[in-house]
Design a protein around this motif. Structure first.
Motif, PDB file in Angstrom:
ATOM      1  N   MET A 131      26.454  87.854  72.392  1.00  0.00           N
ATOM      2  CA  MET A 131      26.708  86.501  71.872  1.00  0.00           C
ATOM      3  C   MET A 131      28.099  86.420  71.239  1.00  0.00           C
ATOM      4  SD  MET A 131      22.967  85.560  70.248  1.00  0.00           S
ATOM      5  CE  MET A 131      22.980  83.767  70.359  1.00  0.00           C
ATOM      6  N   ILE A 132      28.461  87.440  70.484  1.00  0.00           N
ATOM      7  CA  ILE A 132      29.771  87.437  69.825  1.00  0.00           C
ATOM      8  C   ILE A 132      30.884  87.527  70.871  1.00  0.00           C
ATOM      9  CG2 ILE A 132      31.277  88.725  68.244  1.00  0.00           C
ATOM     10  CD1 ILE A 132      28.742  89.407  66.632  1.00  0.00           C
ATOM     11  N   ALA A 133      30.649  88.330  71.896  1.00  0.00           N
ATOM     12  CA  ALA A 133      31.665  88.445  72.955  1.00  0.00           C
ATOM     13  C   ALA A 133      31.871  87.093  73.621  1.00  0.00           C
ATOM     14  CB  ALA A 133      31.241  89.493  73.984  1.00  0.00           C
ATOM     15  N   GLN A 134      30.772  86.395  73.888  1.00  0.00           N
ATOM     16  CA  GLN A 134      30.904  85.082  74.524  1.00  0.00           C
ATOM     17  C   GLN A 134      31.715  84.132  73.634  1.00  0.00           C
ATOM     18  OE1 GLN A 134      27.358  82.755  75.083  1.00  0.00           O
ATOM     19  NE2 GLN A 134      28.279  81.530  76.716  1.00  0.00           N
ATOM     20  N   ALA A 135      31.380  84.126  72.342  1.00  0.00           N
ATOM     21  CA  ALA A 135      32.093  83.244  71.414  1.00  0.00           C
ATOM     22  C   ALA A 135      33.582  83.603  71.365  1.00  0.00           C
ATOM     23  CB  ALA A 135      31.470  83.347  70.026  1.00  0.00           C
ATOM     24  N   ASN A 136      33.877  84.888  71.252  1.00  0.00           N
ATOM     25  CA  ASN A 136      35.276  85.311  71.166  1.00  0.00           C
ATOM     26  C   ASN A 136      36.047  85.011  72.444  1.00  0.00           C
ATOM     27  OD1 ASN A 136      35.533  86.274  68.553  1.00  0.00           O
ATOM     28  ND2 ASN A 136      34.756  88.302  69.064  1.00  0.00           N
TER      29      ASN A 136
END
Ligand code: FES
Ligand SMILES: [Fe+2]
Lengths: 454, 180
Positions: free
Chosen positions: A354-359
């Motif tokens: 999820m964090i990778a997608q956001a970043n």
């Protein structure tokens, strides 16, 4: 100084209402450049509305604070010893110095760095150096506390308003605002991921808000993300299956909608079946929401895979993974703040993904977001040219071709192909907010969400 | 015949040579980016590269360990090789509007210090200044500290890590579509 060489002049009610014509979709470009309109926005939109501050999980302990904004008014959002949250204007009552310089931290009280006045976490003035010697005890400390905004939260998301006559937050949000925040919590309780990305774009804040409803720009603005193999735009845009929800006071949701027949199938599935179907779906497809999502988002809202905007400036995106706040910094400058949320106690692999997608998608270096800012700044820039400004914006897509219907819980929504209903709703509400002198006038003179031809 | 070097001189000359090699690599790499030779730049990256720019915040001295976000939390860049290849394909797409017309960029690298040598890996700290102009008059100026890991291979150095610590909190730019 007036932006774009315009005179600083007062706008009367009729002139304000005439800035956008919902019957034709014509928007006067002065809304993107005029300094007097901008100053009026700070008063009648930002100070009057409920502004997003931060999430509960950003200030968990007493004394934890986070600096946020109501328009251009800087505020301290702080948790006090009783666990309550106070929103205080970050300006000392003596000479106006800022109490907090750091953008976040923990404090026992707020001591001013200029002359040492000391304020409690709830804003009370509790210490004045030289109270006896210099002030001769002749000062009414009870009248010199930090100015407070009203603070309320919904699902742990804190909002503040400077209007004493504003409706309660829950009523202000209405079904559309609650659906938007519910989207973030649809898979369970969330916590913020550490780090708010912030950057500044030379655009009017409304261009950025207009864009979040705009599913027309995606294949063009973001063509390079598609070419680079980052994502399959055709798989996310769903141009023929769009749903726009319109809420009171300007809130709206626009973007792909799950067709009712499909939702009927989903409604019949257990949470285990939904999770299994989500795992089997192609990558990047939205997760099927659990049963509980319907309570948070409502029977119509739960069908939205689109972009909510909580009026005026809070965009909820990536299926509820992120929020982007668009903070006004003058008629042609906007600061973007990105907040990211993951389910509390998410397994490490899910959290990482999820964090990778956001970043990777949003923020100033995001593969999609990179290309938006320049379009917005060039659109804003043309509102400074005398003749370009006179041309107006054309916001007429789908006008008169669609039907707004009322849902079983009183929601108002439109199912159609890609259109500009969300944008028209935004600007229409904007003129009504600008024309009303207070909440009483706004309550009496705003357009209710429509039913019938739109 | 050259006179014998003392131990001290030998050590010093090894260090000078390594410093020279490292700096020449960093300058050549910067020149490729300024010349928009992104494919060739990709050729200088190790397969396991980590390219990362955390978020910086204004915090008090008491809170200084929270100045930067940590690995695994939010960041401006948190890229592996696959994502850097996406960035390059995007730059080449002809429709990456934030870089077409292309920006003009100048990558300065200075204060280069070798921090650590561990086997075939060299950790290098440097200051960077990335100056970018766009369109008529847009100017971005990004300054910061950088920690790179260079790995020695038969084909020369390969960049295995680039961690960028920007000297800005609210990023004063419309975007960061350039490679740092
Ligand atoms: S300005 Fe704050 S104490 Fe004087
Ligand atoms: Fe976009």
């Amino acid at each position: 100084m007036a932006d774009g060489g315009q005179d600083l002049r007062a706008w009367d009610r009729a002139q304000l209402l005439a800035l956008f014509d919902p019957a034709t979709g014509a928007l006067d470009r002065r809304v993107l450049s005029d300094e007097a309109l901008y100053q009026l926005e700070l008063e009648r939109i930002f100070a009057r509305g409920w502004n997003f501050m931060c999430h509960d999980s950003q200030i968990p302990e007493p004394g934890d604070y986070f600096i946020s904004y109501i328009g251009e008014d800087q505020v301290i959002v702080v948790r006090d010893e009783e666990g309550g949250v106070n929103v205080l204007l970050n300006t000392c009552r003596h000479r106006g110095n800022a109490l907090c310089r750091a953008e976040q931290g923990r404090a026992k009280s707020f001591v001013c760095s200029y002359h040492g006045w000391n304020y409690a976490l709830d804003g009370r003035l509790i210490g004045v150096p030289g109270l006896k010697t210099f002030y001769h005890n002749d000062i009414d400390r009870s009248r010199l506390g930090l100015a407070r905004a009203r603070a309320e939260n919904y699902l742990g998301f804190w909002f503040a308003t400077l209007a004493t006559d504003a409706p309660a937050l829950r009523d202000y949000l209405g079904d559309v605002g609650r659906t938007g925040l519910g989207m973030i919590c649809a898979n369970g309780e969330v916590e913020v991921v550490d780090g708010v990305q912030k950057n500044v774009i030379s655009c009017n804040w409304k261009i950025a808000v207009d864009n979040l409803f705009d599913w027309y720009h995606v294949p063009y603005s973001h063509a390079s993300a598609n070419t680079a193999g980052f994502l399959d735009i055709a798989a996310i845009q769903h141009p023929q299956s769009q749903m726009v929800m319109l809420g009171e006071y300007g809130h709206a949701i626009g973007g792909p909608g799950i067709p009712r027949e499909r939702q009927d199938q989903i409604d019949a599935m257990s949470d285990e079946e939904r999770a299994a179907a989500s795992r089997a779906a192609p990558p990047n497809s939205p997760r099927i929401r659990p049963r509980a999502a319907r309570d948070l988002m409502g029977p119509v809202g739960v069908r939205s895979e689109g972009h909510p905007n909580i009026f005026p400036n809070l965009w909820i995106t990536l299926g509820g993974l992120q929020m982007c706040l668009r903070l006004p910094r003058g008629p042609s400058k906007t600061e973007l703040w990105w907040f990211t949320f993951v389910p509390k106690g998410a397994p490490p692999a899910l959290r990482r993904a999820m964090i990778a997608q956001a970043n990777h998608v949003f923020g100033p270096a995001g593969i999609l977001e990179q290309d938006d800012g320049e379009n917005w700044s060039q659109s804003t820039r043309s509102a400074r040219g005398f003749s370009s400004r006179g041309l107006g914006q054309y916001i007429g897509m789908g006008l008169g071709h669609d039907q707004a219907v009322a849902g079983e819980d009183g929601e108002h929504y439109i199912e159609s192909a890609v259109g500009e209903h969300g944008q028209r709703w935004l600007y229409r509400a904007w003129t009504e907010w600008m024309a009303a002198r207070d909440w009483t006038e706004l309550k009496a003179n705003h357009t209710p969400p429509p039913t019938g031809p739109v | 015949m050259a006179p014998d070097l003392t131990t001290r001189e030998k050590l010093l000359s090894d260090r000078v040579l390594l410093q020279y090699e490292v700096e020449q690599f960093l300058y050549a790499e910067a020149a490729l980016l300024d010349a928009r030779q992104y494919r060739r730049w990709l050729g200088l990256l190790a397969d396991d590269i980590h390219y990362w720019m955390p978020i910086r915040r204004t915090v008090t001295l008491a809170d200084i360990d929270r100045e930067f976000t940590k690995l695994g939390d939010m960041a401006y860049f948190d890229d592996d090789r696959t994502l850097l290849e996406v960035r390059v394909r995007k730059l080449e797409a002809g429709s990456a509007w934030s870089e077409d017309p292309p920006s003009r960029s100048r990558h300065f690298v200075s204060n280069v210090r070798i921090l650590e040598i561990a086997g075939d890996e060299i950790t290098v700290e440097a200051c960077f200044h990335l100056y970018r102009t766009r369109l008529e008059a847009d100017i971005d100026s990004w300054v910061g500290r950088r920690v790179d890991t260079l790995r020695r291979t038969d084909a020369g150095f390969r960049l295995a890590k680039r961690h960028l610590f920007l000297d800005q909190t609210v990023v004063q730019s419309t975007n960061m579509s350039t490679i740092f």
